[in-house]
Scaffold this motif. Structure first.
Motif, PDB file in Angstrom:
ATOM      1  N   ILE A   1      49.936  41.918  32.094  1.00 29.37           N
ATOM      2  CA  ILE A   1      48.790  42.195  32.948  1.00 29.37           C
ATOM      3  C   ILE A   1      49.339  42.835  34.220  1.00 29.37           C
ATOM      4  O   ILE A   1      50.188  42.257  34.894  1.00 29.37           O
ATOM      5  CB  ILE A   1      48.008  40.919  33.265  1.00 29.37           C
ATOM      6  N   ILE A   2      48.854  44.023  34.528  1.00 33.75           N
ATOM      7  CA  ILE A   2      49.424  44.830  35.608  1.00 33.75           C
ATOM      8  C   ILE A   2      48.370  45.129  36.663  1.00 33.75           C
ATOM      9  O   ILE A   2      47.236  45.514  36.338  1.00 33.75           O
ATOM     10  CB  ILE A   2      49.985  46.149  35.033  1.00 33.75           C
ATOM     11  N   HIS A   3      48.753  44.956  37.915  1.00 35.05           N
ATOM     12  CA  HIS A   3      47.801  45.203  39.016  1.00 35.05           C
ATOM     13  C   HIS A   3      48.561  45.691  40.251  1.00 35.05           C
ATOM     14  O   HIS A   3      49.683  45.239  40.512  1.00 35.05           O
ATOM     15  CB  HIS A   3      47.048  43.923  39.361  1.00 35.05           C
ATOM     16  N   THR A   4      47.947  46.593  40.999  1.00 39.43           N
ATOM     17  CA  THR A   4      48.505  47.027  42.275  1.00 39.43           C
ATOM     18  C   THR A   4      47.575  46.585  43.394  1.00 39.43           C
ATOM     19  O   THR A   4      46.427  47.043  43.471  1.00 39.43           O
ATOM     20  CB  THR A   4      48.678  48.558  42.335  1.00 39.43           C
ATOM     21  N   ALA A   5      48.063  45.647  44.209  1.00 43.53           N
ATOM     22  CA  ALA A   5      47.277  45.158  45.345  1.00 43.53           C
ATOM     23  C   ALA A   5      47.482  46.098  46.524  1.00 43.53           C
ATOM     24  O   ALA A   5      48.607  46.487  46.831  1.00 43.53           O
ATOM     25  CB  ALA A   5      47.719  43.745  45.713  1.00 43.53           C
TER      26      ALA A   5
ATOM     27  N   TYR B   1      52.395  40.403  35.241  1.00 42.89           N
ATOM     28  CA  TYR B   1      52.545  39.134  34.524  1.00 42.89           C
ATOM     29  C   TYR B   1      52.939  39.495  33.101  1.00 42.89           C
ATOM     30  O   TYR B   1      52.166  40.112  32.372  1.00 42.89           O
ATOM     31  CB  TYR B   1      51.227  38.361  34.484  1.00 42.89           C
ATOM     32  N   GLY B   2      54.129  39.124  32.689  1.00 42.34           N
ATOM     33  CA  GLY B   2      54.577  39.421  31.338  1.00 42.34           C
ATOM     34  C   GLY B   2      54.664  38.161  30.498  1.00 42.34           C
ATOM     35  O   GLY B   2      55.259  37.167  30.920  1.00 42.34           O
ATOM     36  N   PHE B   3      54.055  38.191  29.314  1.00 37.80           N
ATOM     37  CA  PHE B   3      54.056  37.039  28.414  1.00 37.80           C
ATOM     38  C   PHE B   3      54.648  37.471  27.080  1.00 37.80           C
ATOM     39  O   PHE B   3      54.067  38.299  26.374  1.00 37.80           O
ATOM     40  CB  PHE B   3      52.632  36.511  28.219  1.00 37.80           C
TER      41      PHE B   3
ATOM     42  N   ASN C   1      35.622  44.860  40.593  1.00 40.08           N
ATOM     43  CA  ASN C   1      36.529  45.889  41.107  1.00 40.08           C
ATOM     44  C   ASN C   1      37.984  45.524  40.851  1.00 40.08           C
ATOM     45  O   ASN C   1      38.808  46.387  40.529  1.00 40.08           O
ATOM     46  CB  ASN C   1      36.290  46.099  42.604  1.00 40.08           C
ATOM     47  N   MET C   2      38.299  44.235  41.014  1.00 40.05           N
ATOM     48  CA  MET C   2      39.659  43.781  40.772  1.00 40.05           C
ATOM     49  C   MET C   2      40.039  43.955  39.300  1.00 40.05           C
ATOM     50  O   MET C   2      41.126  44.444  38.975  1.00 40.05           O
ATOM     51  CB  MET C   2      39.807  42.307  41.164  1.00 40.05           C
ATOM     52  N   ALA C   3      39.137  43.565  38.400  1.00 41.51           N
ATOM     53  CA  ALA C   3      39.404  43.677  36.972  1.00 41.51           C
ATOM     54  C   ALA C   3      39.558  45.145  36.552  1.00 41.51           C
ATOM     55  O   ALA C   3      40.420  45.495  35.745  1.00 41.51           O
ATOM     56  CB  ALA C   3      38.286  43.019  36.168  1.00 41.51           C
ATOM     57  N   LYS C   4      38.729  46.003  37.133  1.00 44.36           N
ATOM     58  CA  LYS C   4      38.800  47.427  36.798  1.00 44.36           C
ATOM     59  C   LYS C   4      40.083  48.066  37.322  1.00 44.36           C
ATOM     60  O   LYS C   4      40.530  49.085  36.790  1.00 44.36           O
ATOM     61  CB  LYS C   4      37.580  48.160  37.358  1.00 44.36           C
ATOM     62  N   ALA C   5      40.648  47.471  38.365  1.00 43.76           N
ATOM     63  CA  ALA C   5      41.888  47.999  38.942  1.00 43.76           C
ATOM     64  C   ALA C   5      43.126  47.425  38.265  1.00 43.76           C
ATOM     65  O   ALA C   5      44.251  47.692  38.685  1.00 43.76           O
ATOM     66  CB  ALA C   5      41.933  47.708  40.444  1.00 43.76           C
ATOM     67  N   SER C   6      42.928  46.612  37.236  1.00 46.44           N
ATOM     68  CA  SER C   6      44.046  45.992  36.517  1.00 46.44           C
ATOM     69  C   SER C   6      44.154  46.568  35.106  1.00 46.44           C
ATOM     70  O   SER C   6      43.197  47.103  34.559  1.00 46.44           O
ATOM     71  CB  SER C   6      43.848  44.473  36.446  1.00 46.44           C
ATOM     72  N   LYS C   7      45.331  46.427  34.540  1.00 38.78           N
ATOM     73  CA  LYS C   7      45.593  46.984  33.214  1.00 38.78           C
ATOM     74  C   LYS C   7      46.190  45.921  32.300  1.00 38.78           C
ATOM     75  O   LYS C   7      46.921  45.030  32.749  1.00 38.78           O
ATOM     76  CB  LYS C   7      46.546  48.176  33.344  1.00 38.78           C
TER      77      LYS C   7
END
Length: 253
Positions: A113-117, A38-40, A91-97
């Motif tokens: 906000i960067i995340h790998t599902a 997600y880029g803002f 866990n989701m928040a910790k896996a995001s940047k």
């Protein structure tokens, strides 16, 4: 007094996702995982508003900050928010940047906000919960500077909370919830009007990349690449307000 008002206007405007360039990127991998960004980009709003300020205001510490950093999304949340999270949300928040690039003097203000599902189920969970986490807490810590108290990143993600998702290994469906979207518009109507008066554009771009050809896309504005592996949707807030259905997207792949 005018200087104080301008500072307040500045921070009010950059706190809402309705006044930034939004880009969503999804990279679906062959193993079922998906990288989401997600880029803002608030640079346009910053540029307009900085031109309205006097040199003395622009010289204050609040407007001299320069940041180019990346940190764990969970660590950016205040303790009060962290304590409210479920085990899965932690866990989701910790896996995001969270990536922040800011130089107000050069009219640069970008947050990603960067995340790998790991799989489709993980992606759906992320999309349904990331905005809720943000709505429950402020992310002022992203700048690590006491002078930036006006920067509230929670509104950036909270604006994404008006979608319903259905994600499986072979489909990506997103339907706008009109009741939630209307509530969002009501909450931000003054900001939207101010941005429009200042000629601040509010574009939106969605890019989805797939490992294999897409079978079907249900959105007349979405553009499918020649190799059928890339879907791009470009619109803006004015168009979305007139026709929220433009954000609806159904992709079978």
């Amino acid at each position: 007094m005018k200087k104080i008002q301008l500072i307040l206007v500045f921070f009010v405007l950059i706190c809402f996702s309705s006044c930034v360039d939004i880009e969503e990127h999804y990279d679906f991998k062959a193993d079922g995982s998906c990288n989401v960004v997600y880029g803002f980009d608030m640079s346009s709003a910053v540029s307009v508003l900085m031109n309205l300020m006097s040199d003395s205001v622009r010289a204050t510490p609040q407007f001299s900050m320069v940041k180019d950093t990346s940190l764990n999304f969970y660590s950016a949340l205040p303790d009060t928010t962290q304590q409210k999270l479920t085990f899965d949300e932690v866990n989701m928040a910790k896996a995001s940047k969270l990536a922040v690039k800011m130089d107000l003097q050069k009219s640069i203000m970008k947050v990603s906000i960067i995340h790998t599902a790991k799989n489709a189920a993980d992606l759906q969970y992320y999309l349904q919960h990331i905005s809720k986490i943000s709505m429950n807490g402020q992310l002022n810590a992203v700048t690590k500077n006491k002078g930036s108290k006006g920067f509230d990143a929670q509104q950036l993600v909270a604006g994404q909370d008006y979608y319903n998702y259905e994600v499986t290994p072979h489909k990506f469906y997103r339907i706008i919830d009109k009741a939630k979207f209307n509530a969002f518009l009501k909450k931000t109507q003054s900001t939207l009007a101010m941005a429009k008066a200042m000629l601040i554009d509010m574009p939106y771009k969605l890019v989805l990349n797939f490992a294999k050809p897409v079978k079907k896309v249900d959105n007349s504005k979405a553009v499918l690449s020649a190799d059928r592996k890339h879907v791009t949707l470009i619109t803006n807030m004015d168009e979305v307000i007139k026709n929220p259905n433009v954000m609806n997207l159904k992709i079978d792949f």
